[in-house]
Design an enzyme around this catalytic site. Sequence first.
Site, PDB file in Angstrom:
ATOM      1  N   GLN A  11       0.942  -0.926  -0.061  1.00 47.56           N
ATOM      2  CA  GLN A  11      -0.256  -0.088  -0.028  1.00 47.56           C
ATOM      3  C   GLN A  11       0.933   1.273  -0.157  1.00 47.56           C
ATOM      4  O   GLN A  11       1.923   1.099   0.200  1.00 47.56           O
ATOM      5  CB  GLN A  11      -0.832  -0.161   1.462  1.00 47.56           C
ATOM      6  CG  GLN A  11      -0.117  -0.155   2.643  1.00 47.56           C
ATOM      7  CD  GLN A  11      -0.819  -0.919   3.742  1.00 47.56           C
ATOM      8  OE1 GLN A  11      -1.976  -0.672   3.616  1.00 47.56           O
ATOM      9  NE2 GLN A  11      -0.357  -1.544   4.687  1.00 47.56           N
ATOM     10  N   ASP A  67       0.572  -0.010  13.817  1.00 44.24           N
ATOM     11  CA  ASP A  67       0.815   1.514  14.365  1.00 44.24           C
ATOM     12  C   ASP A  67       1.341   1.117  15.909  1.00 44.24           C
ATOM     13  O   ASP A  67       2.041   2.145  16.363  1.00 44.24           O
ATOM     14  CB  ASP A  67      -0.217   2.610  14.174  1.00 44.24           C
ATOM     15  CG  ASP A  67      -1.396   1.891  14.817  1.00 44.24           C
ATOM     16  OD1 ASP A  67      -1.540   1.784  16.033  1.00 44.24           O
ATOM     17  OD2 ASP A  67      -2.662   1.497  14.260  1.00 44.24           O
ATOM     18  N   GLU A 127       1.860  -7.926  11.699  1.00 41.46           N
ATOM     19  CA  GLU A 127       1.199  -6.798  10.851  1.00 41.46           C
ATOM     20  C   GLU A 127       1.773  -7.210   9.559  1.00 41.46           C
ATOM     21  O   GLU A 127       3.131  -7.702   9.269  1.00 41.46           O
ATOM     22  CB  GLU A 127       2.051  -5.699  11.171  1.00 41.46           C
ATOM     23  CG  GLU A 127       2.205  -4.399  10.449  1.00 41.46           C
ATOM     24  CD  GLU A 127       0.952  -4.032   9.896  1.00 41.46           C
ATOM     25  OE1 GLU A 127      -0.073  -3.826  10.662  1.00 41.46           O
ATOM     26  OE2 GLU A 127       0.687  -3.769   8.496  1.00 41.46           O
ATOM     27  N   ASP A 179       1.414 -12.300   6.849  1.00 45.02           N
ATOM     28  CA  ASP A 179       0.049 -12.114   6.598  1.00 45.02           C
ATOM     29  C   ASP A 179      -0.889 -12.635   7.946  1.00 45.02           C
ATOM     30  O   ASP A 179      -0.329 -13.901   8.544  1.00 45.02           O
ATOM     31  CB  ASP A 179      -0.399 -12.974   5.386  1.00 45.02           C
ATOM     32  CG  ASP A 179      -1.682 -13.000   4.927  1.00 45.02           C
ATOM     33  OD1 ASP A 179      -2.400 -14.028   5.552  1.00 45.02           O
ATOM     34  OD2 ASP A 179      -2.263 -12.291   4.401  1.00 45.02           O
ATOM     35  N   GLY A 180      -1.614 -11.979   8.345  1.00 40.62           N
ATOM     36  CA  GLY A 180      -2.257 -12.512   9.610  1.00 40.62           C
ATOM     37  C   GLY A 180      -3.070 -13.850   9.386  1.00 40.62           C
ATOM     38  O   GLY A 180      -3.143 -14.516  10.423  1.00 40.62           O
ATOM     39  N   ASP A 236      -7.058  -6.006  14.728  1.00 41.00           N
ATOM     40  CA  ASP A 236      -7.328  -4.528  14.555  1.00 41.00           C
ATOM     41  C   ASP A 236      -6.960  -4.136  13.034  1.00 41.00           C
ATOM     42  O   ASP A 236      -5.965  -3.737  12.555  1.00 41.00           O
ATOM     43  CB  ASP A 236      -6.080  -3.783  15.204  1.00 41.00           C
ATOM     44  CG  ASP A 236      -6.000  -2.471  15.254  1.00 41.00           C
ATOM     45  OD1 ASP A 236      -7.073  -1.717  14.564  1.00 41.00           O
ATOM     46  OD2 ASP A 236      -4.919  -1.683  15.556  1.00 41.00           O
ATOM     47  N   SER A 237      -8.033  -4.612  11.996  1.00 42.65           N
ATOM     48  CA  SER A 237      -7.844  -4.479  10.959  1.00 42.65           C
ATOM     49  C   SER A 237      -8.511  -3.160  10.070  1.00 42.65           C
ATOM     50  O   SER A 237      -8.971  -2.160  10.911  1.00 42.65           O
ATOM     51  CB  SER A 237      -8.838  -5.725   9.958  1.00 42.65           C
ATOM     52  OG  SER A 237     -10.084  -5.140  10.474  1.00 42.65           O
TER      53      SER A 237
END
Lengths: 290, 290
Positions: free
Chosen positions: B42, B97, B117, B148-149, B166-167
């Site tokens: 991203q 974060d 994360e 990857d979760g 926490d997506s």
Amino acid sequence: MNRPEYIQERDGALWLTEVESDHLKLNWRLKDVLHVERSPFQEIVIVDTETFGRALVLDGVVQTTAGDEFIYNEMISHIPLALHPNPKRVLVIGGGDGGVVRECLKYPSVERVDLVEIDERVTRACKMYLPELAGKLDDPRVRTRFEDGVQYVKGVRNQYDVIIVDSSDPIGPAAVLFEEPFYRLVKEALRPGGIMVCQSESPFFYLPVLQNTRRLLNELFPVTRTYWAPVPTYPGALWTFTLGCLFDPFEDSGWICRIREKSTRYVTAELAVGSFVLPAFVRGALGVAE
Amino acid sequence: MNRPEYIQERDGALWLTEVESDHLKLNWRLKDVLHVERSPFQEIVIVDTETFGRALVLDGVVQTTAGDEFIYNEMISHIPLALHPNPKRVLVIGGGDGGVVRECLKYPSVERVDLVEIDERVTRACKMYLPELAGKLDDPRVRTRFEDGVQYVKGVRNQYDVIIVDSSDPIGPAAVLFEEPFYRLVKEALRPGGIMVCQSESPFFYLPVLQNTRRLLNELFPVTRTYWAPVPTYPGALWTFTLGCLFDPFEDSGWICRIREKSTRYVTAELAVGSFVLPAFVRGALGVAE
């Protein structure tokens, strides 16, 4: 119909730009602009937004939308009306869209609601374009007066069980509704055992307004409390309301039962209780234990 | 540093345009653009906004801001951690974060927090520009894995007391975090008596996501509950979180005491209880009595 400068066509669509502050703007895509009018007080616009349906816009600021008005209108009305053991006469100052009056009429004890709105044109536009808000203004229990709220309360003493101050932001014509002389008049217009409430803004965007409102009401009323609700279309989301009470309505916990079976979309008896529990940072900013 | 197209100079100032939907956009005035980077996943941008201070922006969507992050991060962390009688191992999926990890570490029983994360660059940027969020990632109790979760939870069984998902929104890479196979894996990764929570979006903007999340967790877990908080920077303001529990943590009301004295800015013990009281229209949409 001259479109105001904050409504522009872009990419083949109409967009309303709402200036939340010098630093934050919201752009609403519109299906249509239904009404534009300059009254002696303000520019009145009714638009149909894609996101929240029809909206009343005063001087470029979205005041209420069909999609989320129920949260604000239920919270500013049901809490004081349920807290009062037997509200018969209610005064609504501002609130020309009719949403607060609609909620007040859900209480069978209410014999009369006086709506005092400064701008007749706001009410006329809402009757035409937002009937789900203004539709109950023709109820025989309602008397609408178009005059300045401060002037109106100057002339009344000892008349109302509940007074609801449904003001716009404390800039321009509504600024006087956030000041000590007005609150003093409101107190005098209440009957013994009366309750007043006002919207006291967002603690994120207008914390000094909330602090000042709470302080002024503390000085005037024996019991003052602040409660809150999430209002999607207002900046800061977390919106506050502050009560001034001539007695302690919280001594009798039965008040919450009076909210039951009132056909509401946001508030419930349990949510009414929870709305008085303030976030830690608001509690700290107000210096209160609640 | 190439400025992304959603950050433009207008009237001598920098403005970030956030596309909330096809119908709603937010314009944030910026003090500065601190960081722009394209990762394999991203576009990662860190800006300094006038309204809410520094903000993490992924693919043009504001994920978290210094000014209001505490509401979301406290609510997604303290509720499950307080509900669990003795949380020792915690898994955070997403949340690069670091804000959720910071809150988890406030529970003395917690021996280890695994943060998974997908995008190492997000965490690196937050460590540099948002230390108030990411500062606790160096705590010896924290292990950060960049993968990857979904892949990660495939490999673990019976390991965590609490799992926090926490997506970001259910579009693009985070979409799989809203689907049944993922929730099933999360359940299997929990120890007996474990609790999971996920953010389940706004009932105004993403009601079907909330309804679907609740339904899927209902099918997998003996006890499911939804709670909410007002998040100013997320569209719709009223944000929901949904819990899946392997036991009924609400049988012991002592859980709320475990939130006390945790140095929070939003949640209090009383507010934690109130957060489970759903607005009438949400209750109706979920078909639940709470």
